[in-house]
Design a protein around this motif. Structure first.
Motif, PDB file in Angstrom:
ATOM      1  N   LEU A  47       0.835  -1.211   0.000  1.00 20.79           N
ATOM      2  CA  LEU A  47       0.000   0.000   0.000  1.00 20.79           C
ATOM      3  C   LEU A  47       0.867   1.258   0.000  1.00 20.79           C
ATOM      4  O   LEU A  47       0.341   2.361   0.132  1.00 20.79           O
ATOM      5  CB  LEU A  47      -0.894   0.035   1.248  1.00 20.79           C
ATOM      6  CG  LEU A  47      -2.263  -0.621   1.200  1.00 20.79           C
ATOM      7  CD1 LEU A  47      -2.965  -0.430   2.544  1.00 20.79           C
ATOM      8  CD2 LEU A  47      -3.134  -0.057   0.091  1.00 20.79           C
ATOM      9  N   ALA A  48       2.171   1.072  -0.117  1.00 13.53           N
ATOM     10  CA  ALA A  48       3.092   2.198   0.056  1.00 13.53           C
ATOM     11  C   ALA A  48       2.909   3.277  -0.991  1.00 13.53           C
ATOM     12  O   ALA A  48       3.034   4.469  -0.705  1.00 13.53           O
ATOM     13  CB  ALA A  48       4.532   1.688   0.052  1.00 13.53           C
ATOM     14  N   ASP A  49       2.616   2.886  -2.213  1.00  8.80           N
ATOM     15  CA  ASP A  49       2.452   3.848  -3.311  1.00  8.80           C
ATOM     16  C   ASP A  49       0.987   3.876  -3.750  1.00  8.80           C
ATOM     17  O   ASP A  49       0.507   2.918  -4.363  1.00  8.80           O
ATOM     18  CB  ASP A  49       3.341   3.458  -4.482  1.00  8.80           C
ATOM     19  CG  ASP A  49       3.257   4.462  -5.628  1.00  8.80           C
ATOM     20  OD1 ASP A  49       2.527   5.467  -5.495  1.00  8.80           O
ATOM     21  OD2 ASP A  49       3.930   4.226  -6.659  1.00  8.80           O
ATOM     22  N   PRO A  50       0.264   4.959  -3.453  1.00 13.14           N
ATOM     23  CA  PRO A  50      -1.163   5.022  -3.800  1.00 13.14           C
ATOM     24  C   PRO A  50      -1.441   4.841  -5.295  1.00 13.14           C
ATOM     25  O   PRO A  50      -2.522   4.396  -5.674  1.00 13.14           O
ATOM     26  CB  PRO A  50      -1.576   6.435  -3.349  1.00 13.14           C
ATOM     27  CG  PRO A  50      -0.564   6.810  -2.321  1.00 13.14           C
ATOM     28  CD  PRO A  50       0.713   6.169  -2.745  1.00 13.14           C
ATOM     29  N   GLU A  51      -0.473   5.170  -6.132  1.00 12.47           N
ATOM     30  CA  GLU A  51      -0.690   5.104  -7.572  1.00 12.47           C
ATOM     31  C   GLU A  51      -0.470   3.710  -8.151  1.00 12.47           C
ATOM     32  O   GLU A  51      -0.717   3.490  -9.331  1.00 12.47           O
ATOM     33  CB  GLU A  51       0.220   6.109  -8.281  1.00 12.47           C
ATOM     34  CG  GLU A  51      -0.100   7.557  -7.923  1.00 12.47           C
ATOM     35  CD  GLU A  51       0.753   8.538  -8.697  1.00 12.47           C
ATOM     36  OE1 GLU A  51       1.610   8.080  -9.494  1.00 12.47           O
ATOM     37  OE2 GLU A  51       0.565   9.763  -8.509  1.00 12.47           O
ATOM     38  N   SER A  52       0.005   2.786  -7.325  1.00 11.77           N
ATOM     39  CA  SER A  52       0.269   1.439  -7.850  1.00 11.77           C
ATOM     40  C   SER A  52      -0.379   0.354  -6.993  1.00 11.77           C
ATOM     41  O   SER A  52       0.129  -0.760  -6.907  1.00 11.77           O
ATOM     42  CB  SER A  52       1.774   1.199  -7.954  1.00 11.77           C
ATOM     43  OG  SER A  52       2.392   1.289  -6.686  1.00 11.77           O
ATOM     44  N   ILE A  53      -1.502   0.670  -6.349  1.00 12.57           N
ATOM     45  CA  ILE A  53      -2.224  -0.335  -5.568  1.00 12.57           C
ATOM     46  C   ILE A  53      -2.810  -1.374  -6.523  1.00 12.57           C
ATOM     47  O   ILE A  53      -3.531  -1.032  -7.462  1.00 12.57           O
ATOM     48  CB  ILE A  53      -3.336   0.313  -4.727  1.00 12.57           C
ATOM     49  CG1 ILE A  53      -2.736   1.298  -3.713  1.00 12.57           C
ATOM     50  CG2 ILE A  53      -4.143  -0.759  -4.002  1.00 12.57           C
ATOM     51  CD1 ILE A  53      -3.775   2.103  -2.962  1.00 12.57           C
ATOM     52  N   ASP A  54      -2.500  -2.624  -6.293  1.00 14.35           N
ATOM     53  CA  ASP A  54      -2.910  -3.702  -7.197  1.00 14.35           C
ATOM     54  C   ASP A  54      -4.075  -4.485  -6.598  1.00 14.35           C
ATOM     55  O   ASP A  54      -3.898  -5.294  -5.690  1.00 14.35           O
ATOM     56  CB  ASP A  54      -1.716  -4.635  -7.447  1.00 14.35           C
ATOM     57  CG  ASP A  54      -2.062  -5.792  -8.371  1.00 14.35           C
ATOM     58  OD1 ASP A  54      -3.157  -5.778  -8.975  1.00 14.35           O
ATOM     59  OD2 ASP A  54      -1.227  -6.724  -8.468  1.00 14.35           O
ATOM     60  N   LEU A  55      -5.269  -4.232  -7.113  1.00 11.74           N
ATOM     61  CA  LEU A  55      -6.475  -4.921  -6.642  1.00 11.74           C
ATOM     62  C   LEU A  55      -6.946  -5.978  -7.631  1.00 11.74           C
ATOM     63  O   LEU A  55      -8.073  -6.473  -7.525  1.00 11.74           O
ATOM     64  CB  LEU A  55      -7.602  -3.902  -6.404  1.00 11.74           C
ATOM     65  CG  LEU A  55      -7.319  -2.797  -5.378  1.00 11.74           C
ATOM     66  CD1 LEU A  55      -8.507  -1.853  -5.282  1.00 11.74           C
ATOM     67  CD2 LEU A  55      -7.003  -3.383  -4.012  1.00 11.74           C
ATOM     68  N   SER A  56      -6.094  -6.332  -8.560  1.00 12.11           N
ATOM     69  CA  SER A  56      -6.479  -7.305  -9.584  1.00 12.11           C
ATOM     70  C   SER A  56      -6.629  -8.702  -8.984  1.00 12.11           C
ATOM     71  O   SER A  56      -5.989  -9.052  -7.994  1.00 12.11           O
ATOM     72  CB  SER A  56      -5.431  -7.339 -10.694  1.00 12.11           C
ATOM     73  OG  SER A  56      -4.172  -7.754 -10.182  1.00 12.11           O
ATOM     74  N   GLY A  57      -7.488  -9.501  -9.611  1.00 12.63           N
ATOM     75  CA  GLY A  57      -7.650 -10.895  -9.213  1.00 12.63           C
ATOM     76  C   GLY A  57      -8.445 -11.114  -7.943  1.00 12.63           C
ATOM     77  O   GLY A  57      -8.447 -12.220  -7.401  1.00 12.63           O
ATOM     78  N   LEU A  58      -9.124 -10.064  -7.453  1.00  9.64           N
ATOM     79  CA  LEU A  58      -9.887 -10.170  -6.211  1.00  9.64           C
ATOM     80  C   LEU A  58     -11.383 -10.214  -6.495  1.00  9.64           C
ATOM     81  O   LEU A  58     -11.869  -9.566  -7.423  1.00  9.64           O
ATOM     82  CB  LEU A  58      -9.581  -8.993  -5.297  1.00  9.64           C
ATOM     83  CG  LEU A  58      -8.120  -8.794  -4.879  1.00  9.64           C
ATOM     84  CD1 LEU A  58      -7.995  -7.524  -4.044  1.00  9.64           C
ATOM     85  CD2 LEU A  58      -7.603 -10.000  -4.099  1.00  9.64           C
ATOM     86  N   ASP A  59     -12.106 -10.956  -5.664  1.00 12.04           N
ATOM     87  CA  ASP A  59     -13.570 -10.962  -5.742  1.00 12.04           C
ATOM     88  C   ASP A  59     -14.179  -9.896  -4.846  1.00 12.04           C
ATOM     89  O   ASP A  59     -15.294  -9.437  -5.088  1.00 12.04           O
ATOM     90  CB  ASP A  59     -14.110 -12.339  -5.333  1.00 12.04           C
ATOM     91  CG  ASP A  59     -13.618 -13.442  -6.236  1.00 12.04           C
ATOM     92  OD1 ASP A  59     -13.957 -13.415  -7.436  1.00 12.04           O
ATOM     93  OD2 ASP A  59     -12.874 -14.315  -5.746  1.00 12.04           O
TER      94      ASP A  59
END
Length: 298
Positions: A47-59
């Protein structure tokens, strides 16, 4: 089911991750320290970089992260309380928007708090009650507004308003020693209402908010039997087999900086109407049984 949890290192996050594992869901934790291993978690993302938060692959995404409310309410502390909730929630919504519609998580369960209601004396408060006045109600209002923007993306949004959570950590950890040495007591008159909930029920309610597609919007995340502060004091001292004879006068709280003392004196008599309507059965609906369970596990 693959669920992302922000704030997974915290008191509530750990309990919710454990409940998710019990349901055989896969948990992806989001933390500023993405290298730290966590129990009941399959993967840790940054979560360190707000511009690169990866929420892919989640339901689903469960959002808990935020600066602790308890502490010295300096201007900087209040800024962190506000910004850590509203700004990070906005960052998460932007991250959701960056995912193609067919691949987005279907639900965002974004924590809020019964601080939304402010000081309401003996008024019974369901999910339709108006927002209160003051710093915390304003923070909760804007926090919920930030999460609700995900609805425009076709995502179901649930905002559980969490009460006083009882468990090994959190609220009880701050008062346990005081009560155990016999120095506990009601706060001011003790007439203010405390809407409490066992941490195990918090975890189950969050999981139900993920699993049940019909649950959306505001949800009071409290037990169905609130008590006054004086009643809480009596019950907790009885569970610990200690006396609680030393009330804390109101002026002590008035001396705390930044108006922080109000959070100990505000009265919120909250009714979990939505979860009742969905037939949720609390494991701990009685305060004494909840406190006994927690203290027996120490």
């Amino acid at each position: 089911m693959r669920v992302g949890i922000t704030g997974a290192r915290g008191f509530l996050g750990k309990a919710i991750a454990k409940e998710a594992k019990r349901r055989r869901w896969k948990v992806v934790a989001f933390s500023r320290n993405s290298y730290q291993d966590l129990d009941d978690v399959e993967e840790v993302r940054s979560l360190a970089d707000p511009e690169s938060i990866d929420l892919s692959g989640l339901d689903a995404v469960i959002h808990l992260a935020g600066e602790p409310v308890v502490g010295w309410w300096s201007k900087d502390k209040k800024r962190r309380i506000r910004d850590s909730r509203i700004d990070l929630t906005s960052d998460l919504v932007e991250a959701l928007a960056s995912i193609s519609e067919s691949e987005r998580p279907k639900v965002l369960v974004s924590a809020s708090a019964i601080g939304y209601y402010g000081d309401r004396a003996d008024e019974e408060l369901d999910e339709e009650a108006d927002v209160g006045f003051g710093f915390l109600p304003e923070v909760c209002r804007d926090w919920e507004a930030a999460s609700n923007k995900a609805e425009r993306l076709g995502i179901r949004v649930v905002t559980p308003r969490i009460g006083v959570v009882l468990g090994q950590e959190g609220f009880l950890s701050k008062i346990r020693l005081i009560f155990r040495v016999g120095l506990g007591g009601r706060l001011s008159s003790g007439s203010q209402w405390m809407s409490w909930i066992h941490v195990g029920d918090v975890a189950k309610i969050f999981a139900e908010c993920v699993a049940r597609r019909a649950i959306a919007g505001r949800v009071n995340c409290v037990a169905p039997n609130p008590v006054t502060n004086a009643e809480f004091t009596q019950v907790y001292s009885r569970v610990l087999r200690r006396k609680a004879l030393l009330p804390v006068p109101k002026f002590v709280f008035n001396c705390l900086p930044g108006d922080m003392g109000r959070i100990f004196l505000e009265s919120q008599r909250v009714d979990p109407v939505v979860m009742k309507a969905f037939g949720y059965e609390w494991e701990f609906s009685n305060l004494e049984s909840a406190l006994s369970d927690i203290e027996a596990g120490r």
